[in-house]
Scaffold this active site. Structure first.
Site, PDB file in Angstrom:
ATOM      1  N   TYR A  18      -2.674  11.756  -5.820  1.00 45.61           N
ATOM      2  CA  TYR A  18      -1.729  11.868  -4.694  1.00 45.61           C
ATOM      3  C   TYR A  18      -0.265  11.837  -5.168  1.00 45.61           C
ATOM      4  N   ASN A  42     -10.789  10.527  -8.908  1.00 44.50           N
ATOM      5  CA  ASN A  42     -10.355  10.393  -7.507  1.00 44.50           C
ATOM      6  C   ASN A  42      -9.472  11.574  -7.118  1.00 44.50           C
ATOM      7  N   PHE A  87       0.171   7.393 -14.251  1.00 47.28           N
ATOM      8  CA  PHE A  87      -0.366   7.135 -12.911  1.00 47.28           C
ATOM      9  C   PHE A  87      -1.841   6.740 -12.956  1.00 47.28           C
ATOM     10  N   SER A 131       3.264  -1.769  -8.630  1.00 46.48           N
ATOM     11  CA  SER A 131       3.091  -1.844  -7.180  1.00 46.48           C
ATOM     12  C   SER A 131       3.780  -3.083  -6.627  1.00 46.48           C
ATOM     13  N   THR A 133       2.455  -4.886  -4.775  1.00 42.37           N
ATOM     14  CA  THR A 133       1.393  -5.890  -4.684  1.00 42.37           C
ATOM     15  C   THR A 133       1.602  -7.014  -5.700  1.00 42.37           C
ATOM     16  N   TYR A 155      -7.400  -5.620  -8.219  1.00 43.04           N
ATOM     17  CA  TYR A 155      -6.502  -4.470  -8.349  1.00 43.04           C
ATOM     18  C   TYR A 155      -5.080  -4.946  -8.685  1.00 43.04           C
ATOM     19  N   LYS A 159      -2.577  -4.620 -12.195  1.00 36.95           N
ATOM     20  CA  LYS A 159      -1.182  -4.126 -12.289  1.00 36.95           C
ATOM     21  C   LYS A 159      -0.307  -5.184 -12.945  1.00 36.95           C
ATOM     22  N   ASN A 185       5.068   1.251   0.033  1.00 38.22           N
ATOM     23  CA  ASN A 185       3.908   1.912   0.652  1.00 38.22           C
ATOM     24  C   ASN A 185       4.107   3.428   0.708  1.00 38.22           C
ATOM     25  N   ASN A 204      -8.690   3.388   3.686  1.00 44.76           N
ATOM     26  CA  ASN A 204      -8.371   1.956   3.741  1.00 44.76           C
ATOM     27  C   ASN A 204      -6.952   1.749   4.232  1.00 44.76           C
ATOM     28  N   ASN A 205      -6.099   2.736   3.982  1.00 45.19           N
ATOM     29  CA  ASN A 205      -4.664   2.563   4.247  1.00 45.19           C
ATOM     30  C   ASN A 205      -4.276   3.128   5.601  1.00 45.19           C
ATOM     31  N   LEU A 206      -3.164   2.604   6.100  1.00 52.76           N
ATOM     32  CA  LEU A 206      -2.788   2.864   7.493  1.00 52.76           C
ATOM     33  C   LEU A 206      -2.488   4.346   7.777  1.00 52.76           C
TER      34      LEU A 206
HETATM   35  P1  NAD Z   1      -4.798   8.576  -6.904  1.00 57.13           P
HETATM   36  O1  NAD Z   1      -6.136   7.940  -6.972  1.00 57.13           O
HETATM   37  O2  NAD Z   1      -4.589   9.682  -5.964  1.00 57.13           O
HETATM   38  O3  NAD Z   1      -4.352   9.063  -8.362  1.00 57.13           O
HETATM   39  C1  NAD Z   1      -4.787   8.419  -9.536  1.00 57.13           C
HETATM   40  C2  NAD Z   1      -5.325   9.482 -10.474  1.00 57.13           C
HETATM   41  O4  NAD Z   1      -5.748   8.870 -11.694  1.00 57.13           O
HETATM   42  C3  NAD Z   1      -6.537  10.219  -9.884  1.00 57.13           C
HETATM   43  O5  NAD Z   1      -6.313  11.601  -9.973  1.00 57.13           O
HETATM   44  C4  NAD Z   1      -7.687   9.782 -10.773  1.00 57.13           C
HETATM   45  O6  NAD Z   1      -8.654  10.798 -10.918  1.00 57.13           O
HETATM   46  C5  NAD Z   1      -6.981   9.450 -12.074  1.00 57.13           C
HETATM   47  N1  NAD Z   1      -7.656   8.461 -12.921  1.00 57.13           N
HETATM   48  C6  NAD Z   1      -8.132   7.241 -12.562  1.00 57.13           C
HETATM   49  N2  NAD Z   1      -8.665   6.627 -13.638  1.00 57.13           N
HETATM   50  C7  NAD Z   1      -8.519   7.479 -14.695  1.00 57.13           C
HETATM   51  C8  NAD Z   1      -8.865   7.422 -16.057  1.00 57.13           C
HETATM   52  N3  NAD Z   1      -9.517   6.356 -16.574  1.00 57.13           N
HETATM   53  N4  NAD Z   1      -8.567   8.456 -16.869  1.00 57.13           N
HETATM   54  C9  NAD Z   1      -7.936   9.541 -16.373  1.00 57.13           C
HETATM   55  N5  NAD Z   1      -7.579   9.659 -15.079  1.00 57.13           N
HETATM   56  C10 NAD Z   1      -7.867   8.639 -14.250  1.00 57.13           C
HETATM   57  O7  NAD Z   1      -3.750   7.398  -6.635  1.00 57.13           O
HETATM   58  P2  NAD Z   1      -2.201   7.491  -6.299  1.00 57.13           P
HETATM   59  O8  NAD Z   1      -2.012   6.991  -4.917  1.00 57.13           O
HETATM   60  O9  NAD Z   1      -1.654   8.803  -6.692  1.00 57.13           O
HETATM   61  O10 NAD Z   1      -1.668   6.343  -7.251  1.00 57.13           O
HETATM   62  C11 NAD Z   1      -1.150   6.627  -8.549  1.00 57.13           C
HETATM   63  C12 NAD Z   1      -0.835   5.306  -9.235  1.00 57.13           C
HETATM   64  O11 NAD Z   1       0.087   4.584  -8.454  1.00 57.13           O
HETATM   65  C13 NAD Z   1      -2.059   4.395  -9.424  1.00 57.13           C
HETATM   66  O12 NAD Z   1      -1.951   3.751 -10.677  1.00 57.13           O
HETATM   67  C14 NAD Z   1      -1.903   3.383  -8.294  1.00 57.13           C
HETATM   68  O13 NAD Z   1      -2.481   2.152  -8.621  1.00 57.13           O
HETATM   69  C15 NAD Z   1      -0.393   3.266  -8.198  1.00 57.13           C
HETATM   70  N6  NAD Z   1       0.076   2.844  -6.861  1.00 57.13           N
HETATM   71  C16 NAD Z   1      -0.336   3.526  -5.766  1.00 57.13           C
HETATM   72  C17 NAD Z   1       0.074   3.116  -4.507  1.00 57.13           C
HETATM   73  C18 NAD Z   1      -0.411   3.813  -3.265  1.00 57.13           C
HETATM   74  O14 NAD Z   1      -0.364   3.194  -2.194  1.00 57.13           O
HETATM   75  N7  NAD Z   1      -0.857   5.057  -3.327  1.00 57.13           N
HETATM   76  C19 NAD Z   1       0.946   2.027  -4.389  1.00 57.13           C
HETATM   77  C20 NAD Z   1       1.361   1.370  -5.539  1.00 57.13           C
HETATM   78  C21 NAD Z   1       0.919   1.796  -6.787  1.00 57.13           C
HETATM   79  C1  WQD Z   2      -0.392  -1.472   5.919  1.00 52.79           C
HETATM   80  C2  WQD Z   2      -0.409  -2.265   7.241  1.00 52.79           C
HETATM   81  C3  WQD Z   2      -2.444  -3.508   7.580  1.00 52.79           C
HETATM   82  C4  WQD Z   2      -5.104  -0.061   7.991  1.00 52.79           C
HETATM   83  C5  WQD Z   2      -1.929  -1.367   0.145  1.00 52.79           C
HETATM   84  C6  WQD Z   2      -2.291  -2.096  -1.109  1.00 52.79           C
HETATM   85  C7  WQD Z   2      -1.105  -2.164  -2.013  1.00 52.79           C
HETATM   86  C8  WQD Z   2      -0.511  -0.774  -2.257  1.00 52.79           C
HETATM   87  C9  WQD Z   2      -0.289  -0.025  -0.993  1.00 52.79           C
HETATM   88  C10 WQD Z   2      -1.377   0.137  -4.294  1.00 52.79           C
HETATM   89  C11 WQD Z   2      -0.997  -3.668   7.096  1.00 52.79           C
HETATM   90  C12 WQD Z   2      -2.286  -2.440   8.631  1.00 52.79           C
HETATM   91  C13 WQD Z   2      -3.993  -0.860   7.806  1.00 52.79           C
HETATM   92  C14 WQD Z   2      -5.743  -0.040   9.261  1.00 52.79           C
HETATM   93  C15 WQD Z   2      -4.106  -1.600  10.068  1.00 52.79           C
HETATM   94  N1  WQD Z   2      -1.390   0.061  -3.031  1.00 52.79           N
HETATM   95  N2  WQD Z   2      -3.501  -1.600   8.827  1.00 52.79           N
HETATM   96  N3  WQD Z   2      -5.199  -0.821  10.252  1.00 52.79           N
HETATM   97  O1  WQD Z   2      -2.071  -3.322   2.612  1.00 52.79           O
HETATM   98  O2  WQD Z   2       0.431  -2.888   2.713  1.00 52.79           O
HETATM   99  O3  WQD Z   2      -0.871  -2.062   0.798  1.00 52.79           O
HETATM  100  O4  WQD Z   2      -1.478  -0.053  -0.192  1.00 52.79           O
HETATM  101  O5  WQD Z   2      -0.741  -0.511  -5.058  1.00 52.79           O
HETATM  102  O6  WQD Z   2      -1.557  -2.732  -3.200  1.00 52.79           O
HETATM  103  O7  WQD Z   2      -2.730  -3.403  -0.784  1.00 52.79           O
HETATM  104  O8  WQD Z   2      -1.151  -0.981   2.957  1.00 52.79           O
HETATM  105  O9  WQD Z   2      -1.709   0.882   4.454  1.00 52.79           O
HETATM  106  O10 WQD Z   2      -3.530  -0.746   3.831  1.00 52.79           O
HETATM  107  O11 WQD Z   2      -1.703  -1.484   5.356  1.00 52.79           O
HETATM  108  O12 WQD Z   2      -3.668  -2.283  10.992  1.00 52.79           O
HETATM  109  O13 WQD Z   2      -6.758   0.631   9.472  1.00 52.79           O
HETATM  110  O14 WQD Z   2      -1.287  -1.570   8.155  1.00 52.79           O
HETATM  111  O15 WQD Z   2      -2.981  -4.670   8.152  1.00 52.79           O
HETATM  112  O16 WQD Z   2      -0.292  -4.509   7.966  1.00 52.79           O
HETATM  113  P1  WQD Z   2      -0.933  -2.444   2.336  1.00 52.79           P
HETATM  114  P2  WQD Z   2      -2.091  -0.506   4.136  1.00 52.79           P
END
Ligand code: NAD
Ligand code: WQD
Length: 358
Positions: A18, A42, A87, A131, A133, A155, A159, A185, A204-206
């Protein structure tokens, strides 16, 4: 036209995902040359194809795992990289609780393998996806980079563990330049509607949940708790448009290029070492505010019900984005309405994500 200005070559691990796909486009537009390395655990080839179509050239793609040191070595041996944007990682909080070894192996073990190969090939510039987080339940808002760190799930721990590893690495050898971008977010999608977030299962996310309700794939949103000490009782988060986030990576790389070229030419400049930087807007938006904004923009009803709080959730979380502005010259530009509009465009043009196009 851009070829004349082609800058450094960057390895983008997880570049098919993503945030990675959006960042590849931003890197290309900024003149960087990009090689994507992803095991597609993914994500999909279709995402890479669409990036290639959008930038008008075929992106170099290696389908492999970052834990495979031999393939990584071949890639480093056959390219001259300025640095790596890392990433690649697994990101589902709930899954990490049931499969902690998988998360530590992939996110921590994979990063160690990557860093070892980088060291071997003397590529020491890294931008890591951390993150918000890592801040756990924050004591103060907005959250700045000096806030205490703690996590409650594997998770988040993975990080945090990588951040500690990067800190130790920078202490051990000051030729490393390691930026950890702490995303708040990320939401939204590319303005073309061609690239966006494509969750495998029920989201899982909002934001993806809201957009799947809007498009009719899910019946109604459950809002987890309406008794938080916030503006309307629902959780407050710092939603940031993925395009702004992508630009933050370009700004981080530009910063590393400037700093490393001045290190080479001046003894006065300190090494970057380990540098954590928040990427957020600095503004909090509640769950209900986001639901109403999405409904306005999409002109769709978003049925919802209040349910119990979700275990592990916090009331409020938003960034101080000052450090990114001061050091990187970056700040988020796009609004909540932009985030909703672009998510809706992606969702309505691709109701089944990358698998089926209507
Ligand atoms: P995503 O799952 O869409 O992208 C991650 C990519 O990494 C995927 O394409 C997956 O196939 C690849 N991948 C996973 N494990 C691998 C491995 N062992 N070798 C090679 N490729 C691998 O996730 P995203 O939302 O694009 O997130 C990117 C990064 O940002 C992640 O590290 C995630 O933890 C971090 N992050 C995401 C969020 C979020 O809310 N999306 C928030 C904070 C941090
Ligand atoms: C946001 C708000 C929920 C879904 C997560 C990870 C965090 C980071 C970003 C990677 C909260 C509420 C959610 C639903 C709801 N990822 N909610 N109904 O929890 O802030 O962060 O994603 O690093 O590590 O924990 O994001 O989008 O899940 O939730 O009410 O069906 O929406 O309770 O208040 P979050 P989220």
């Amino acid at each position: 036209m851009l070829e004349n200005f082609m800058k450094s070559k960057i390895l983008v691990t997880g570049g098919a995902g993503y945030i990675g796909t959006h960042t590849c486009i931003a890197l290309y537009e900024a003149g960087y040359d990009v090689v994507v390395y992803d095991n597609l655990s993914n994500s999909s080839r279709e995402a890479i194809n669409r990036v290639s179509t959008l930038i008008g050239q075929t992106i170099e793609f290696i389908e492999s795992d970052i834990r495979d040191a031999e393939v990584l070595k071949q890639v480093f041996a056959s390219h001259e990289f300025f640095g790596v944007i890392h990433f690649a990682g697994l990101k589902a909080v709930g899954e990490s609780v049931s499969k902690p070894l998988l998360y530590y192996n992939n996110n921590v073990g994979g990063t160690i393998t990557l860093l070892e190969v980088m060291a071997e090939y003397n590529v020491k510039n890294l931008v890591f996806s951390s993150s918000a987080t890592v801040y756990g339940d924050p004591e103060n808002l907005p959250i700045n980079e000096g806030s205490p760190r703690s996590c409650t799930n594997p998770y988040g721990q993975s990080k945090l563990a990588v951040e500690y590893i990067l800190e130790d690495l920078a202490i051990s050898d000051n030729s490393w330049n390691l930026i950890a971008l702490r995303y708040f977010n990320p939401v939204g999608a590319h303005s073309s509607g061609q690239i966006g977030e494509d969750p495998n299962d029920i989201p899982n996310n909002l934001m993806p949940y809201i957009s799947q309700v809007a498009v009719g794939k899910l019946d109604k949103l459950s809002i987890f708790g309406n008794d938080y000490p916030t503006v309307d009782g629902t959780g407050v988060r710092d939603f940031i448009h993925v395009t702004d986030l992508a630009q933050g990576h370009v700004a981080a790389l530009n910063y590393l290029e400037q700093r490393t070229s001045s290190i080479n030419h001046s003894d006065m400049t300190k090494p970057v070492g380990f540098l954590p930087i928040n990427l957020g807007t600095g503004k909090g938006t509640s769950v209900l505010e986001l639901v109403f904004a999405f409904s306005d923009v999409s002109r769709q009803a978003i049925p919802y019900q209040f349910t119990d709080r979700r275990a592990g959730d916090i009331a409020s979380c938003y960034a101080s984005a000052d450090k990114a502005k001061t050091l990187l010259g970056w700040q988020a530009e796009l609004s909540i309405a932009d985030m909703c509009r672009d998510t809706w465009r992606w969702q309505s043009m691709n109701p089944n994500g990358y698998t089926k196009v209507v």
